[in-house]
Each structure stands twice: as C-alpha cells, then as structure tokens.
Design a protein around this motif. Structure first.
Motif, PDB file in Angstrom:
ATOM      1  N   GLU A 181      -9.026   4.784  18.135  1.00  0.00           N
ATOM      2  CA  GLU A 181      -8.007   5.834  18.044  1.00  0.00           C
ATOM      3  C   GLU A 181      -8.474   6.969  17.134  1.00  0.00           C
ATOM      4  OE1 GLU A 181      -3.665   6.322  15.963  1.00  0.00           O
ATOM      5  OE2 GLU A 181      -4.062   4.409  16.989  1.00  0.00           O
ATOM      6  N   LEU A 182      -9.101   6.622  16.004  1.00  0.00           N
ATOM      7  CA  LEU A 182      -9.618   7.639  15.081  1.00  0.00           C
ATOM      8  C   LEU A 182     -10.764   8.430  15.712  1.00  0.00           C
ATOM      9  CD1 LEU A 182      -9.649   5.638  11.715  1.00  0.00           C
ATOM     10  CD2 LEU A 182      -8.045   7.415  12.398  1.00  0.00           C
ATOM     11  N   CYS A 183     -11.594   7.734  16.482  1.00  0.00           N
ATOM     12  CA  CYS A 183     -12.696   8.430  17.163  1.00  0.00           C
ATOM     13  C   CYS A 183     -12.163   9.499  18.113  1.00  0.00           C
ATOM     14  CB  CYS A 183     -13.556   7.428  17.932  1.00  0.00           C
ATOM     15  SG  CYS A 183     -14.576   6.374  16.884  1.00  0.00           S
ATOM     16  N   GLU A 184     -11.136   9.162  18.865  1.00  0.00           N
ATOM     17  CA  GLU A 184     -10.556  10.119  19.816  1.00  0.00           C
ATOM     18  C   GLU A 184      -9.853  11.257  19.080  1.00  0.00           C
ATOM     19  OE1 GLU A 184      -8.046   7.895  22.397  1.00  0.00           O
ATOM     20  OE2 GLU A 184      -9.686   6.721  23.272  1.00  0.00           O
ATOM     21  N   SER A 185      -9.161  10.937  17.995  1.00  0.00           N
ATOM     22  CA  SER A 185      -8.389  11.956  17.269  1.00  0.00           C
ATOM     23  C   SER A 185      -9.277  12.976  16.579  1.00  0.00           C
ATOM     24  CB  SER A 185      -7.473  11.288  16.243  1.00  0.00           C
ATOM     25  OG  SER A 185      -6.574  10.396  16.871  1.00  0.00           O
ATOM     26  N   ALA A 188      -7.791  10.375   3.169  1.00  0.00           N
ATOM     27  CA  ALA A 188      -8.649  10.903   2.105  1.00  0.00           C
ATOM     28  C   ALA A 188      -9.777  11.777   2.622  1.00  0.00           C
ATOM     29  CB  ALA A 188      -9.227   9.737   1.299  1.00  0.00           C
ATOM     30  N   ILE A 189     -10.296  11.480   3.829  1.00  0.00           N
ATOM     31  CA  ILE A 189     -11.495  12.180   4.299  1.00  0.00           C
ATOM     32  C   ILE A 189     -11.272  12.924   5.612  1.00  0.00           C
ATOM     33  CG2 ILE A 189     -13.889  11.881   5.053  1.00  0.00           C
ATOM     34  CD1 ILE A 189     -14.172   9.594   3.162  1.00  0.00           C
ATOM     35  N   LEU A 190     -10.880  12.189   6.649  1.00  0.00           N
ATOM     36  CA  LEU A 190     -10.846  12.781   7.990  1.00  0.00           C
ATOM     37  C   LEU A 190      -9.859  13.936   8.105  1.00  0.00           C
ATOM     38  CD1 LEU A 190     -11.112   9.519  10.114  1.00  0.00           C
ATOM     39  CD2 LEU A 190     -12.888  11.215   9.687  1.00  0.00           C
ATOM     40  N   LYS A 191      -8.656  13.767   7.514  1.00  0.00           N
ATOM     41  CA  LYS A 191      -7.661  14.840   7.620  1.00  0.00           C
ATOM     42  C   LYS A 191      -8.029  16.047   6.778  1.00  0.00           C
ATOM     43  CE  LYS A 191      -3.589  12.142   8.886  1.00  0.00           C
ATOM     44  NZ  LYS A 191      -2.215  11.723   8.525  1.00  0.00           N
ATOM     45  N   LYS A 192      -8.678  15.784   5.642  1.00  0.00           N
ATOM     46  CA  LYS A 192      -9.067  16.894   4.761  1.00  0.00           C
ATOM     47  C   LYS A 192     -10.339  17.572   5.241  1.00  0.00           C
ATOM     48  CE  LYS A 192      -7.014  15.180   0.471  1.00  0.00           C
ATOM     49  NZ  LYS A 192      -7.302  14.778  -0.926  1.00  0.00           N
ATOM     50  N   ASN A 231     -15.585   4.486  -3.322  1.00  0.00           N
ATOM     51  CA  ASN A 231     -14.290   4.166  -3.930  1.00  0.00           C
ATOM     52  C   ASN A 231     -14.194   2.719  -4.393  1.00  0.00           C
ATOM     53  OD1 ASN A 231     -12.489   6.726  -3.399  1.00  0.00           O
ATOM     54  ND2 ASN A 231     -13.629   6.381  -1.502  1.00  0.00           N
ATOM     55  N   ASP A 232     -15.356   1.999  -4.380  1.00  0.00           N
ATOM     56  CA  ASP A 232     -15.428   0.631  -4.877  1.00  0.00           C
ATOM     57  C   ASP A 232     -14.409  -0.275  -4.187  1.00  0.00           C
ATOM     58  OD1 ASP A 232     -16.475  -1.408  -6.342  1.00  0.00           O
ATOM     59  OD2 ASP A 232     -15.313  -0.996  -8.150  1.00  0.00           O
ATOM     60  N   LYS A 233     -14.374  -0.225  -2.854  1.00  0.00           N
ATOM     61  CA  LYS A 233     -13.434  -1.015  -2.070  1.00  0.00           C
ATOM     62  C   LYS A 233     -14.175  -2.078  -1.270  1.00  0.00           C
ATOM     63  CE  LYS A 233      -9.912   2.593  -1.522  1.00  0.00           C
ATOM     64  NZ  LYS A 233      -8.879   1.823  -2.256  1.00  0.00           N
ATOM     65  N   ASP A 234     -13.421  -3.066  -0.797  1.00  0.00           N
ATOM     66  CA  ASP A 234     -13.971  -4.098   0.068  1.00  0.00           C
ATOM     67  C   ASP A 234     -14.459  -3.451   1.362  1.00  0.00           C
ATOM     68  OD1 ASP A 234     -14.647  -6.322   1.443  1.00  0.00           O
ATOM     69  OD2 ASP A 234     -12.643  -7.181   1.572  1.00  0.00           O
ATOM     70  N   ILE A 235     -15.702  -3.763   1.781  1.00  0.00           N
ATOM     71  CA  ILE A 235     -16.268  -3.089   2.951  1.00  0.00           C
ATOM     72  C   ILE A 235     -15.746  -3.640   4.272  1.00  0.00           C
ATOM     73  CG2 ILE A 235     -18.379  -2.475   1.733  1.00  0.00           C
ATOM     74  CD1 ILE A 235     -19.783  -4.762   3.159  1.00  0.00           C
ATOM     75  N   ASN A 236     -15.021  -4.762   4.261  1.00  0.00           N
ATOM     76  CA  ASN A 236     -14.461  -5.300   5.503  1.00  0.00           C
ATOM     77  C   ASN A 236     -13.275  -4.432   5.928  1.00  0.00           C
ATOM     78  OD1 ASN A 236     -16.273  -7.461   5.606  1.00  0.00           O
ATOM     79  ND2 ASN A 236     -15.002  -8.684   4.243  1.00  0.00           N
ATOM     80  N   PRO A 237     -13.333  -3.818   7.128  1.00  0.00           N
ATOM     81  CA  PRO A 237     -12.295  -2.867   7.539  1.00  0.00           C
ATOM     82  C   PRO A 237     -10.940  -3.521   7.771  1.00  0.00           C
ATOM     83  CG  PRO A 237     -13.796  -3.312   9.357  1.00  0.00           C
ATOM     84  CD  PRO A 237     -14.368  -4.003   8.155  1.00  0.00           C
ATOM     85  N   THR A 238      -9.893  -2.848   7.315  1.00  0.00           N
ATOM     86  CA  THR A 238      -8.506  -3.259   7.546  1.00  0.00           C
ATOM     87  C   THR A 238      -7.714  -2.045   8.009  1.00  0.00           C
ATOM     88  OG1 THR A 238      -7.861  -2.792   5.258  1.00  0.00           O
ATOM     89  CG2 THR A 238      -8.654  -5.033   5.752  1.00  0.00           C
ATOM     90  N   LEU A 239      -6.523  -2.284   8.544  1.00  0.00           N
ATOM     91  CA  LEU A 239      -5.681  -1.171   8.992  1.00  0.00           C
ATOM     92  C   LEU A 239      -5.314  -0.269   7.821  1.00  0.00           C
ATOM     93  CD1 LEU A 239      -3.303  -2.901  11.580  1.00  0.00           C
ATOM     94  CD2 LEU A 239      -5.045  -1.164  12.044  1.00  0.00           C
ATOM     95  N   ASP A 240      -4.915  -0.858   6.712  1.00  0.00           N
ATOM     96  CA  ASP A 240      -4.545  -0.055   5.542  1.00  0.00           C
ATOM     97  C   ASP A 240      -5.738   0.751   5.037  1.00  0.00           C
ATOM     98  OD1 ASP A 240      -1.991  -1.065   5.683  1.00  0.00           O
ATOM     99  OD2 ASP A 240      -2.325  -2.633   4.179  1.00  0.00           O
ATOM    100  N   GLY A 241      -6.912   0.121   5.038  1.00  0.00           N
ATOM    101  CA  GLY A 241      -8.094   0.823   4.580  1.00  0.00           C
ATOM    102  C   GLY A 241      -8.466   1.993   5.479  1.00  0.00           C
ATOM    103  N   LEU A 242      -8.369   1.808   6.796  1.00  0.00           N
ATOM    104  CA  LEU A 242      -8.672   2.894   7.736  1.00  0.00           C
ATOM    105  C   LEU A 242      -7.696   4.049   7.589  1.00  0.00           C
ATOM    106  CD1 LEU A 242      -9.557   0.777  10.901  1.00  0.00           C
ATOM    107  CD2 LEU A 242     -11.141   2.170   9.561  1.00  0.00           C
ATOM    108  N   LEU A 243      -6.424   3.719   7.371  1.00  0.00           N
ATOM    109  CA  LEU A 243      -5.420   4.776   7.163  1.00  0.00           C
ATOM    110  C   LEU A 243      -5.705   5.535   5.877  1.00  0.00           C
ATOM    111  CD1 LEU A 243      -2.176   2.844   8.207  1.00  0.00           C
ATOM    112  CD2 LEU A 243      -3.255   4.740   9.447  1.00  0.00           C
ATOM    113  N   GLU A 244      -6.144   4.814   4.843  1.00  0.00           N
ATOM    114  CA  GLU A 244      -6.478   5.468   3.584  1.00  0.00           C
ATOM    115  C   GLU A 244      -7.683   6.380   3.748  1.00  0.00           C
ATOM    116  OE1 GLU A 244      -7.431   4.146  -1.040  1.00  0.00           O
ATOM    117  OE2 GLU A 244      -6.758   2.650   0.442  1.00  0.00           O
ATOM    118  N   MET A 245      -8.705   5.917   4.507  1.00  0.00           N
ATOM    119  CA  MET A 245      -9.876   6.755   4.761  1.00  0.00           C
ATOM    120  C   MET A 245      -9.491   7.997   5.562  1.00  0.00           C
ATOM    121  SD  MET A 245     -13.393   5.908   6.873  1.00  0.00           S
ATOM    122  CE  MET A 245     -12.541   6.012   8.460  1.00  0.00           C
ATOM    123  N   GLU A 246      -8.630   7.814   6.553  1.00  0.00           N
ATOM    124  CA  GLU A 246      -8.195   8.954   7.361  1.00  0.00           C
ATOM    125  C   GLU A 246      -7.520  10.007   6.494  1.00  0.00           C
ATOM    126  OE1 GLU A 246      -5.459   9.856  11.333  1.00  0.00           O
ATOM    127  OE2 GLU A 246      -5.107   8.049  10.133  1.00  0.00           O
TER     128      GLU A 246
END
Length: 589
Positions: free
Chosen positions: A29-33, A69-73, A52-67
């Motif tokens: 979904e993020l790739c398309e957006s 912090a980075i993708l939207k900005k 950001n010193d976070k766990d590298i295993n992807p989660t829904l909350d983590g992807l939303l946080e990345m979106e």
C-alpha cells in the motif's frame, strides 16, 4: 501469495522478519501511495530503524510511524543534519538515508555525493619515495557522519545478553575455540603477484589504460569462449559461430564477448563494449543489449561476459543466453597436519563517538585467552572520515604505531597476526590496490616477528591453504551496479559469486566514487590464477558464511558493530580437500 513471499524474502535478506501478512500488505500500500518499489521501501525501513534505534522487524505501527516521519514529509527520506545553506552551496553532502540505501545496492535517490579521498600533489610526485612522518593538520571534515557508520553502531560495548552470541554458524560445531596443541603455522604471501611497498601509482596514460582494459577483456573473453564451448553440448556448439566483433550483423545466433556497461540509475540500459577497435576510433566498438528473451540474468558494470545473440539490424544484440562463469582452477590440497583456528575482524574498529577502540580491545582479550593460530585484522584502523581525526595531537603514523604496539603486547607470540592494509586509512596511500602498512620503528619489527603486513588485496599461504582477502567493500559496490532478473536466489551469494567468476578482487568498472583505482596496478595485482580455499570479503552488508563454487566465502561484517568471525580448519583426509573441513562462527565480541 507470490508477491508476499518475494517481499518477505527481501526483508529476510536485510535481517528482518515480517510480523504477519497484514504488514506485507501495508508495504504494498505504501509503495503504491508514494510511487516506489518494494526494494527501496524495505531498505528505507531499515534506515529508519537504525537512525531511531528501533526493532528492525517490521510492524504495522512501525510502518505508520515511518510513513509519518519520512514518507509524508520527504518521500526520499533525505535529511540535512545541521548543514547551513552556505555549506550546501559549496558542496554536496552524503545523507544517512542515501548511505544505507547504497549499502544494500539501491540506486541513489538524493543529491548527496560521497567524497572521494584525494591524492595530494606530494603523494602523486613522491609515491615511489618512502613516506615521511607528517603532522596531523586541519582537514576539511565538515560532513558529520561518514557512510561507514550508523548511529546505532556508536554504542561501543556489546550488551551483556549479546556477548558471544552466535549470529551465523556453518559446518561442524566446535566444542572449544581454545588452542589444545603446540602446533604452529607460518603465514606467507602466495605466489600470485602482490603490490610492492615502494610502488609508484597514478602515472598512467589514457591510451595505455585503454590497452589494459582491452587486453583484460580479450583474455577473459577468450577464456569464456573455451569454457562455454566445453560446457555446451558438442552437437549444438558446432552450429554456433564465435566472433569477437560485437557489432557483427547476423540474423542467426552467434556468440561474442565484451564488458558490460550499465546505466542503472537512468534507463537501466545495458551496453556491451567489445575488445576490438577500428582504425581512427579511440574507443572499442559497443552495442546495446536486449535481454527480453533471457529467463535469468545478473550483470553489472565492468563484468566481462559472453552472450549468444542475433543482430539483425546492426544496432542491438537480441540476447538468448549469457555466460559469465570464468572460474579459476581450484588451489591444490593444503598440507597442514593439525587443526587451525583463525580469527577475522574488519575495520573500522571504533565508532564515530570516540577513539577508544573498545570492541578491538574486547576482541584482543579473547585472542589472549583462546590463542588462535592466526589473527587477521583488516583495515581501516584510522578511517580518514572519522570525526576525531582532525583533533589528533600525534601524527597519523605515530598514532597507528602506538595502537599497533598495544595490540601486539596483548597477543601471544604463538599467534600469527596479519594486518591487511586499507586505502581508507588516513596514514596510508589513498590508492587501490594498496601497499602494505609502513612501520618505521625497526625495534618494533624485530620484537614482533609474528606480525605479518599484507597489501590489499592479498592471498595468504598457510602451508598450502590459500586465503584471499580484500578490504574494499566489493560486495556493496557490485550490488549498486547490478541489474538482475533472478528470483529465489540468495542475493549475497550471487554478488560474492561475481568476484569468483570474474577471477578478480574488484571487477567493477567504473569504480565506486570513493575509490581511487590505478588501472595498471589493478591489472597486475587484483586477479588470481587459482581459486582460494577461503575468501574473506568484508562488507557493511549482513554477515554471512557461504560455500560458492567450492570456496568458503565469509563476510565478518565490521568490528565497530562488535562482530567478528572464527574459523576452525581441519587438515585434508587421504589427500582430499572439502569445504566441509571449514567450520565458521560469526559472533558478537
């Protein structure tokens, strides 16, 4: 389902594990957006976690946080890190996001450029004169983070729970890594040519450079022709013509060879540069490649390949098959008679926050206890991009020799210490191939006869056991240039296989922006006539130990990440050598 499995494998190659299918669907979904592909997204996720010193295993909350912090900005995730507008006008600076993306072979999405270390005029004119001590003068190191480092790695000491944790284990389990016998070995340079310590460099003429590339292309290309002919069914091979002119016009299939030139960052166009030049032309003939009929391929700039293709119109080779496996013959069976323990660590040996070298001293403590037969330390020891370099009060050479003195004092005489030079060391020649380190203290050399200084690249001979080593991150450099269409294959194995199949420690051309390659030295000192039993290719990419074409290939990663490799090598049995004779653990210090 196949899309999910493919994405899960991408995460796995980066050392991550997706929580569930919902996480994978969110990635699509993020790739398309944000109009990106899954490779860039997975690598951007790793960058975000590291910074950001976070766990590298992807989660829904983590992807939303990345979106958020980075993708939207900023869709490319480029951050300026306290650079002023005036500084930006003068020079382009590397961003952390770009650096980690490059590390995993992704094309650069930002405008930041890596700095290439420059040779001073003194170095150029006096390269063949023994270097003298130079006081550490202020240098422009205004960029704040070198691409070798990430914030998370600045934690010098390993947490208690991670100490001695095994990351990778291959081969038979080793009950104890401590020396149990008095058996000693001698480490020497193999018979292959190595860079001399007094070599002159950067005195090359363009016309001579062109002749060198043509000669190398023709030599390896003819070898590919012979090997392909042997590998092909005799009846089919008789019907195929072999030509050296890449622009030969023919509607039937023929075979030719040349050097690949990729334009990955723009159109992903692939060009084949031949080894023949017509009179009046300064460059060899070249022609575009069309790979639409090739089921699987993996090519990179500088790779020499043979292709089977048609050229009906004279402007494009329509390729049916690619052959690039020019492996060198296997080295003879080793002669040692008892088990050998080898410890391997690669620099940088300290993080960006200080020059304390905690990880190195932790490793030396283990070396003093376990007493391995061989300790291989691969530079850089004092990386020229380290923020503290400009604040040193000693000369670079003095600081290096002090570091080396402490290192040798903590090592038992029975352990052979091998130092492999790096062009990234601030006190070393900024050229590849790189001469061995210089030590001007004669008493030091006489006191520590178990110290072996080696150039980069080098092949060690340990009583017939051949160990190939380079300090350059060739895996990462090939990954940045590679264009491939292969599914279900381990990418790290594929990249390492390119080194073996090209019989060259650095087959990339043009070289990476941060590497000064002397073409004449490259032709003399980076190729090997026999395939080593063990190949050590340090890289910023994930650590691994893999068997590739009957060669054990190891990436110990970087010691500033508290990671090193331990190898237990058993002697041959009945005159037969096998990769099963090598056991490997890659562990935390």
């Amino acid at each position: 389902m196949e899309r999910r499995e493919s994405l899960a494998k991408l995460f796995q190659e980066l050392g991550c594990k997706a929580e569930n299918d919902a996480v994978l669907d969110k990635c699509f979904e993020l790739c398309e957006s944000y109009d990106t592909n899954v490779e860039k997204l997975t690598e951007l996720w790793l960058t975000f976690c590291v910074n950001n010193d976070k766990d590298i295993n992807p989660t829904l909350d983590g992807l939303l946080e990345m979106e958020k912090a980075i993708l939207k900005k900023d869709p490319i995730g480029y951050q300026l890190d306290d650079l002023t507008v005036k500084e930006m006008e003068n020079e382009s600076y590397p961003s952390e996001t770009d650096d980690v993306l490059r590390m995993y072979g992704c094309s650069n999405t930002g405008s930041g450029l890596k700095r290439k270390r420059k040779c001073s005029e003194t170095e150029k004119t006096n390269a063949d004169v023994q270097p003298t001590k130079t006081r550490a003068a202020p240098v422009d190191y205004s960029f704040r983070r070198a691409f070798y480092y990430t914030e998370v790695s600045e934690i010098e000491s390993t947490s208690q729970k991670d100490k001695e944790r095994i990351l990778v284990s291959v081969g038979e389990t080793v009950a104890s890594w401590r020396r149990t016998s008095d058996y000693n070995v001698e480490v020497e340079k193999s018979d292959e040519p190595h860079v001399p310590s007094n070599v002159s460099y950067m005195y090359e003429i363009l016309s001579k450079q062109g002749r060198i590339f043509t000669y190398v292309c023709r030599s390896l290309g003819n070898k590919l022709f012979k090997l392909w002919s042997v590998a092909t069914d005799a009846n089919n091979a008789a019907d195929v013509r072999y030509v050296t002119n890449v622009r030969s016009v023919n509607q039937t299939y023929f075979r030719t060879f040349g050097r690949i030139n990729t334009k990955k960052e723009s159109t992903k166009t692939m060009i084949l540069e031949g080894s023949m030049r017509r009179k009046g032309l300064s460059a060899a003939e070249s022609i575009e490649l069309d790979f639409r009929n090739v089921k699987q391929y993996s090519v990179f700039s500088g790779q020499i390949v043979a292709v089977e293709a048609t050229n009906p119109l004279g402007d494009t080779l329509y390729v049916r098959e690619v052959f690039a496996k020019a492996y060198a013959p296997q080295a003879p069976t080793p002669r040692f008679e008892s088990r050998i323990n080898v410890y391997v660590a690669a620099g940088p040996f300290t993080g960006t926050s200080n020059m304390n070298y905690h990880a190195l001293w932790d490793l030396m403590g283990k070396v003093a206890i376990d007493e391995p037969h061989i300790l291989i330390l691969i530079g850089p020891f004092i990386d020229y991009t380290h923020p503290e370099v400009e604040n040193m009060t000693d000369t670079y050479q003095e600081y290096f020799e002090k570091l080396l003195t402490r290192l040798m004092e903590s090592t038992r005489k029975s352990t052979q210490v091998v130092l492999v030079a790096s062009n990234r060391d601030v006190h070393q020649e900024p050229i590849f191939p790189t001469p061995q380190y210089n030590i001007f203290n004669e008493k030091f050399i006489q006191s520590y006869l178990n110290l072996k200084l080696m150039p980069d690249p080098c092949i060690l001979d340990v009583e017939g056991l051949k160990i190939g080593i380079t300090s350059v991150d060739v895996i990462k450099h090939i990954g940045k240039e590679e264009i491939s269409n292969i599914s279900g294959m381990d990418r790290l194995s594929r990249l390492a296989d390119h080194v073996l199949s090209q019989t060259c420690f650095y087959p990339v051309y043009p070289p990476s922006e941060d590497l000064n390659v002397d073409t004449e030295m490259w032709e003399k000192y980076t190729f090997f006539d026999q395939q080593p039993h063990l190949l050590i290719l340090p890289s910023d990419m994930r650590c691994y130990c893999k068997v590739i074409n009957d060669c054990v290939t190891v990436n110990p990663e970087r010691l500033y990440k508290n990671t090193y490799a331990k190898l237990c090598i058993k002697p041959s049995w009945g005159g037969r050598w096998s990769t099963d004779n090598i056991s490997c653990d890659i562990a935390k210090v």
